[in-house]
Design a protein around this motif. Structure first.
Motif, PDB file in Angstrom:
ATOM      1  N   SER A 211       0.832  -1.211   0.000  1.00  0.00           N
ATOM      2  CA  SER A 211       0.000   0.000   0.000  1.00  0.00           C
ATOM      3  C   SER A 211       0.861   1.252   0.000  1.00  0.00           C
ATOM      4  O   SER A 211       0.545   2.242  -0.677  1.00  0.00           O
ATOM      5  N   LEU A 212       1.963   1.217   0.754  1.00  0.00           N
ATOM      6  CA  LEU A 212       2.862   2.372   0.799  1.00  0.00           C
ATOM      7  C   LEU A 212       3.511   2.613  -0.565  1.00  0.00           C
ATOM      8  O   LEU A 212       3.602   3.765  -1.030  1.00  0.00           O
TER       9      LEU A 212
ATOM     10  N   VAL B 157       1.041   4.243  -2.988  1.00  0.00           N
ATOM     11  CA  VAL B 157       0.891   5.677  -2.749  1.00  0.00           C
ATOM     12  C   VAL B 157       2.082   6.450  -3.302  1.00  0.00           C
ATOM     13  O   VAL B 157       1.926   7.482  -3.982  1.00  0.00           O
TER      14      VAL B 157
ATOM     15  N   ILE C 288       1.987   9.175  -6.417  1.00  0.00           N
ATOM     16  CA  ILE C 288       2.437  10.557  -6.190  1.00  0.00           C
ATOM     17  C   ILE C 288       3.568  10.905  -7.167  1.00  0.00           C
ATOM     18  O   ILE C 288       3.590  11.999  -7.753  1.00  0.00           O
TER      19      ILE C 288
END
Length: 455
Positions: free
Chosen positions: A401-402, A405, A409
């Motif tokens: 999940s990190l 993200v 970005i």
């Protein structure tokens, strides 16, 4: 279906019942485990005038339930009140004790505020000899309060012969008269009044009656009839006992929740006349008194040795309620114990309580007999271990999940800045994002993430 609890009095000491209802524990367990023929249901609290009245009311209502199957009745009362119905037990074998709610004497020995008195949760009768004054008066409830009156006579044996004994009509009168007399002590179970006076710093607790005897003394039992056990002993009754047991664990491990419930029930169930500020102040004292005295058992099951210990205490102090069956009790001590054990096998229906005890041991991983000493620290450590296990187990999901993200970005920043970015680079980034999303979605831990966060 109506589940009725016939209570011997309006008191904060029945807090596990109120908490189980207030926090929806009854609703959750019953709705989750029983067929729709029983659900929906309602919980009703009926206050009776004393223990014997509570047992009598339960018997009448359960007799009616043979015709009307939509109600069961359970008495919350002193188990010795059952002996008022001894002939019924001996012949029709109708009454059944299915568990215990309080397994310590819920009484406190009080006196006027004195800074020289060393108060503590473990003070017993021996500490009465260390009081800074000579006790001239002992106030206690009269013989209609069977157990309390018996305890008062026990206390009297520790005092000088010239100490005057004053039987009063109720616990509240004991507190009032004791506070108005010099060189006096009182035995009371009026948690409400004791806690209120403690808030005003006008009362001292000289001793806790729960420390007067060793081991378990069944002060309040959960009682119903043979018919109800036959009809609901495998489904509904175990769930009721489990709800009560869960509520007890909450009281010991989360005093804040117990205090909140005390405030909520003060008006609805107990008709407390004090204003909300006073109620909030005294509820913390009430919970502290309950927890210091370890009033509630870690298991609702009543073992044979607990029963023997309780009855032998009453026999030793020759309480009047046993006079109707003294003639039936053998003279020899060994035969007498066998007679008491035979009553135990007639009166007790242990299966639901044993089932609940097994569940609790599996759920919490500790022995019920020592859980009262371990529960606050144990639950904190249990939560820490769960967090560590969560971090280790969900590491892949969290990393994925990190990375998603960060990748999103980065892609957005590149597109906004319009740097020299070619299509292959964008394709690689999108492929990485898709792969990470796939890993995240397929992870079996993802499906339990919401439940863990909720707990």
């Amino acid at each position: 279906m109506e589940i009725e609890f016939c209570l011997a009095a309006k008191t904060y000491m029945y807090l596990p019942l109120y908490l189980a209802e207030e926090k929806g524990i009854f609703d959750y367990l019953i709705s989750s485990n029983l067929p729709t023929s029983i659900v929906p249901y309602t919980i009703k609290f009926t206050t009776c005038e004393g223990d014997t009245k509570a047992v009598s009311t339960m018997l009448i209502h359960n007799r009616d339930s043979r015709k009307n199957a939509d109600r069961i009745s359970i008495a919350i009362a002193d188990p010795v009140a059952v002996f008022d119905k001894y002939e019924r037990i001996n012949s029709k074998n109708d009454i059944r004790i299915i568990g215990q709610l309080i397994n310590q004497f819920p009484f406190w020995i009080i006196t006027n505020k004195d800074d020289k008195i060393n108060e503590g949760p473990h003070n017993g009768l021996s500490e009465l000899k260390d009081l800074p004054f000579k006790i001239k008066h002992l106030y206690a409830p009269n013989e209609t309060y069977i157990t309390a009156n018996t305890c008062a006579k026990h206390i009297k044996s520790y005092l000088d012969e010239e100490t005057e004994f004053h039987p009063e009509e109720n616990f509240s009168k004991v507190v009032e008269n004791c506070m108005g007399a010099k060189n006096s002590i009182g035995l009371s179970g009026d948690l409400n009044k004791i806690a209120k006076l403690k808030c005003n710093d006008s009362i001292s607790i000289a001793a806790h009656m729960c420390n007067a005897t060793s081991g378990c003394n069944i002060a309040t039992a959960i009682i119903t009839t043979k018919y109800i056990c036959k009809e609901h002993g495998k489904q509904l009754i175990p769930l009721i006992l489990e709800a009560i047991q869960n509520a007890i664990f909450i009281i010991y491990s989360s005093p804040e929740i117990a205090e909140e419930v005390c405030v909520n029930i003060s008006k609805t169930y107990l008709d407390d006349k004090d204003n909300r500020k006073t109620i909030e102040q005294k509820t913390s004292r009430i919970i502290k008194l309950i927890n210091d005295s370890k009033l509630y058992p870690m298991t609702t099951d009543i073992k044979q040795e607990d029963w023997l210990m309780t009855i032998n205490y009453y026999l030793e102090h020759k309480i009047p309620i046993f006079k109707d069956w003294y003639d039936n009790c053998p003279d020899e001590e060994q035969d007498k114990q066998q007679f008491i054990i035979s009553l135990y096998h007639k009166m007790f229906y242990r299966m639901p309580a044993l089932e609940v005890e097994r569940k609790m041991i599996v759920k919490f991983g500790v022995d019920c007999s020592t859980f009262d000493m371990e529960i606050p620290g144990y639950l904190r450590q249990k939560r820490k271990d769960e967090i560590k296990r969560f971090i280790a187990t969900y590491l892949l999901t969290l990393c994925a999940s990190l990375c998603i993200v960060i990748s999103i970005i980065t892609l957005i920043c590149l597109l906004i800045r319009k740097d020299n970015i070619d299509e292959p680079t964008i394709g690689v980034i999108l492929t990485i994002i898709s792969l990470l999303i796939t890993i995240f979605g397929l992870s079996p831990r993802f499906h339990n993430l919401k439940n863990f966060i909720r707990t």
